[in-house]
Design an enzyme around this catalytic site. Structure first.
Site, mmCIF file in Angstrom:
data_model
loop_
_atom_site.group_PDB
_atom_site.id
_atom_site.type_symbol
_atom_site.label_atom_id
_atom_site.label_comp_id
_atom_site.label_asym_id
_atom_site.label_seq_id
_atom_site.Cartn_x
_atom_site.Cartn_y
_atom_site.Cartn_z
ATOM 1 N N GLY A 102 11.643 -14.332 4.211
ATOM 2 C CA GLY A 102 11.331 -12.837 5.404
ATOM 3 C C GLY A 102 10.009 -12.926 5.142
ATOM 4 N N GLY A 103 8.851 -11.889 5.051
ATOM 5 C CA GLY A 103 7.893 -12.686 5.649
ATOM 6 C C GLY A 103 7.319 -11.602 7.036
ATOM 7 N N TRP A 104 6.210 -11.607 7.567
ATOM 8 C CA TRP A 104 5.563 -10.573 8.221
ATOM 9 C C TRP A 104 6.915 -9.973 9.686
ATOM 10 C CZ3 TRP A 104 3.666 -5.901 9.119
ATOM 11 C CH2 TRP A 104 3.439 -5.387 10.416
ATOM 12 N N ASN A 105 6.842 -11.923 10.089
ATOM 13 C CA ASN A 105 7.911 -12.211 11.621
ATOM 14 C C ASN A 105 9.751 -12.123 11.359
ATOM 15 O OD1 ASN A 105 5.196 -12.541 12.787
ATOM 16 N ND2 ASN A 105 6.020 -15.411 12.272
ATOM 17 N N GLU A 145 9.219 -7.008 4.950
ATOM 18 C CA GLU A 145 8.232 -6.123 5.314
ATOM 19 C C GLU A 145 8.656 -5.517 7.065
ATOM 20 O OE1 GLU A 145 4.683 -8.385 6.431
ATOM 21 O OE2 GLU A 145 5.421 -9.835 3.998
ATOM 22 N N MET A 208 0.448 -7.587 -2.209
ATOM 23 C CA MET A 208 -0.260 -7.585 -0.589
ATOM 24 C C MET A 208 -1.947 -6.817 -0.309
ATOM 25 S SD MET A 208 2.780 -9.092 1.333
ATOM 26 C CE MET A 208 3.706 -7.523 1.321
ATOM 27 N N ASP A 211 -5.708 -7.534 4.442
ATOM 28 C CA ASP A 211 -4.661 -6.742 5.836
ATOM 29 C C ASP A 211 -5.386 -5.224 6.211
ATOM 30 O OD1 ASP A 211 -4.184 -8.876 6.801
ATOM 31 O OD2 ASP A 211 -2.298 -8.416 5.526
ATOM 32 N N TRP A 359 -2.527 -14.843 -0.880
ATOM 33 C CA TRP A 359 -2.349 -15.827 0.701
ATOM 34 C C TRP A 359 -3.553 -16.130 1.728
ATOM 35 C CZ3 TRP A 359 2.243 -16.499 2.784
ATOM 36 C CH2 TRP A 359 2.499 -17.057 3.728
#
Ligand SMILES: *[C@@H]1O[C@H](CO)[C@@H](O)[C@H](O)[C@H]1NC(C)=O
Ligand SMILES: *[C@@H]1O[C@H](CO)[C@@H](O)[C@H](O)[C@H]1NC(C)=O
Ligand SMILES: *[C@@H]1O[C@H](CO)[C@@H](O)[C@H](O)[C@H]1NC(C)=O
Length: 387
Positions: A102-105, A145, A208, A211, A359
């Site tokens: 997955g991941g943000w993008n 995400e 996480m 951010d 991260w």
């Protein structure tokens, strides 16, 4: 099967309670494509510092439940990066090497399509098992995400649990690890996570905790304050301490929680030099750095190298082991240094958390541009072990 599953859960939970704690190091494979001193390859990995390396990211095919491996999407000039990565276990037999999905993008669209369909979900579980098994990984980190957000559906929260349960059952035969990276506010939990269910199926939960501030803000703010910034109002939830308590209060076992640490800062352009604190007026994000090349973000090594080379121009303020901010003329950055990382890791230990996470391993000063290699990872380990 049932007995094996219970054993897998208990054995891993037991090992997490070890005094030294886990040190989870995410590795963004695109760090291979940075230039000059920024290029981070498998051989740069600190196998003596990380207990878990997380190869990021596998993507997914929303129509088939298929997976797209990082080695297919990055161009690091060599096809055997996965084999080299897995071979790091020869240097440290206890090292666990996981792969993240997955991941943000990636966002939610493909996850939502697959996970809400029983047939596609089963295919994805089986594809993940086969990928892990055929390459020699030790497990999966689910990095959606986020369920029910960013293009997701109302049913995602429940189906994410079904996905994790089925993965755990499939992984039991070989005791593969199952972890997840999660968002850290109560509103994210309400939309995305059934915490007691996640706590049951996951070996650990990577919080996480970064951010908190960034390009969406209208004033300066640091990436990840441990406690509220001095300029925050009392109701602010944008700090690490609040996030950790939210996860514990929603029913997570502290020993399963792993405190995420950002090896990077958020940059802004100040409007003028009359206010250089947090909450100061800005005209936008800061310009991209020389290696990571992303507007609004500076890796720790980009920060420390510039501060070392232009020390007379920088003004640096550290607020009590809580956070650091600094400016060079109108360029402003809010970040963590070894001292605040150490304080956060001590906090993690004091709160009974299972360890710390970074991260990312490739954003710390991995080549020692400013002195010793991996100052942030070393400071975190020292902090966790000293509390
Ligand atoms: C997803 O799978 C379909 C069917 O195999 C294929 O046509 C499509 O190209 C795949 N998409 C990606 C992004 O790999
Ligand atoms: C995955 O999701 C993105 C949108 O976020 C979409 O553009 C892409 O086509 C999807 N890929 C597949 C293979 O479904
Ligand atoms: C979590 O899942 C359990 C089991 O399905 C359910 O009983 C409970 O209501 C759920 N909790 C939340 C907050 O959704």
């Amino acid at each position: 099967m049932k007995v094996l599953l219970v054993c897998a859960l208990l054995c891993v939970a037991g090992s997490l309670a070890a005094a030294s704690g886990v040190v989870v190091c995410y590795y963004g494979t695109w760090a291979n494509e940075r230039t000059g001193s920024g290029r981070f390859g498998v051989s740069d990995m600190p196998t003596d510092l990380c207990t878990h390396i997380v190869y990021s990211f596998l993507l997914l095919n929303g129509t088939t439940g298929g997976i797209i491996a990082p080695e297919e999407t990055t161009n690091d000039g060599k096809s055997n990066a996965v084999a080299d990565l897995i071979a790091l276990k020869e240097k440290n037999a206890d090292l666990k090497i996981m792969v993240a999905l997955g991941g943000w993008n990636e966002g939610s669209t493909n996850f939502t399509a697959v996970v809400n369909d029983d047939t596609l979900r089963a295919k994805l579980v089986s594809n993940l098992y086969n990928y892990i098994d055929s390459h020699g990984f030790d497990g999966l980190d689910a990095d959606w995400e986020y369920p029910g957000q960013r293009g997701g559906a109302d049913t995602d929260k429940e189906k994410f649990v079904a996905f994790l349960k089925e993965l755990k059952e499939a992984f039991a035969a070989k005791s593969y690890l199952l972890t997840a990276a999660v968002a850290v506010t109560q509103s994210n939990i309400d939309l995305s996570y059934n915490v007691t269910e996640l706590n049951e199926y996951l070996d650990h939960i990577n919080l996480m905790c970064y951010d908190y501030h960034g390009s969406w803000d209208t004033a300066t703010g640091v990436n990840a304050p441990l406690y509220a910034q001095l300029t925050d109002d009392d109701s602010s939830v944008l700090n690490v301490n609040h996030s950790v308590n939210v996860w514990i209060n929603n029913g997570a076992s502290p020993s399963k929680l792993v405190l995420g640490l950002g090896a990077y800062g958020k940059t802004f352009t100040l409007t003028n030099l009359s206010d250089t604190s947090t909450g100061a007026p800005i005209s936008g994000v800061g310009a991209a750095g020389p290696y990571v090349a992303e507007a609004g973000v500076y890796s720790y090594y980009e920060i420390c190298e510039d501060q070392q080379n232009n020390s007379a121009e920088w003004s640096i303020t550290e607020v009590d082991g809580n956070y650091v901010y600094a400016n060079k003329d109108l360029f402003w950055v809010g970040y963590d240094n070894p001292s605040t990382i150490k304080a956060k890791a001590q906090y993690a230990k004091t709160m009974g958390l299972g360890g710390i996470m970074y991260w990312a391993v490739d954003l710390d000063d991995f080549s020692g541009l400013c002195g010793k290699k991996f100052p942030l990872i070393k400071a975190g380990i020292a902090g966790y072990n000293s509390a």
